[in-house]
Design a protein around this motif. Structure first.
Motif, mmCIF file in Angstrom:
data_model
loop_
_atom_site.group_PDB
_atom_site.id
_atom_site.type_symbol
_atom_site.label_atom_id
_atom_site.label_comp_id
_atom_site.label_asym_id
_atom_site.label_seq_id
_atom_site.Cartn_x
_atom_site.Cartn_y
_atom_site.Cartn_z
ATOM 1 N N ASP A 63 0.824 -1.210 0.000
ATOM 2 C CA ASP A 63 0.000 0.000 0.000
ATOM 3 C C ASP A 63 0.858 1.260 0.000
ATOM 4 N N LYS A 66 2.191 1.727 -3.474
ATOM 5 C CA LYS A 66 1.131 2.236 -4.358
ATOM 6 C C LYS A 66 0.924 3.739 -4.139
ATOM 7 N N HIS A 90 1.421 4.044 5.908
ATOM 8 C CA HIS A 90 1.599 2.618 5.639
ATOM 9 C C HIS A 90 3.010 2.158 5.998
#
Length: 95
Positions: A63, A66, A90
């Motif tokens: 995550d 991303k 994250h």
């Protein structure tokens, strides 16, 4: 990754040692089998817990990656800041 392998080795060694100790203990067969079953169940529960922690950590790292990628691709400054903040969150959870 090295600490995970080390932890797995320690847990495996402890489980094997406990099982061997139980097999050579002067107890009745029923008691020994119950103790072996309990030790095996405890070992499986620990392995499940470690796997879930690893899976969660990996998910947070993906995550974060991303979010960093989105931050690099967005044209809006506000979107970029939001995605950078998400990436930082994250990364903190993954640690």
């Amino acid at each position: 990754m090295k600490s995970g392998k080390m932890l797995l080795g320690l847990l495996s060694g402890a489980a094997a040692g406990a099982a061997i100790g139980l097999l050579f203990a002067p107890k009745k067969g029923v008691e020994t089998r119950k103790a072996i079953t309990k030790t095996g169940d405890d070992y499986l529960e620990g392995a499940r817990k470690n796997f879930n922690e690893f899976s969660d950590s990996l998910s947070h790292k993906v995550d974060a990656l991303k979010s960093k990628t989105k931050a690099g691709l967005t044209s809006s400054k506000s979107e970029k800041k939001v995605n950078e903040a998400k990436a930082e969150i994250h990364e903190m959870k993954a640690s």
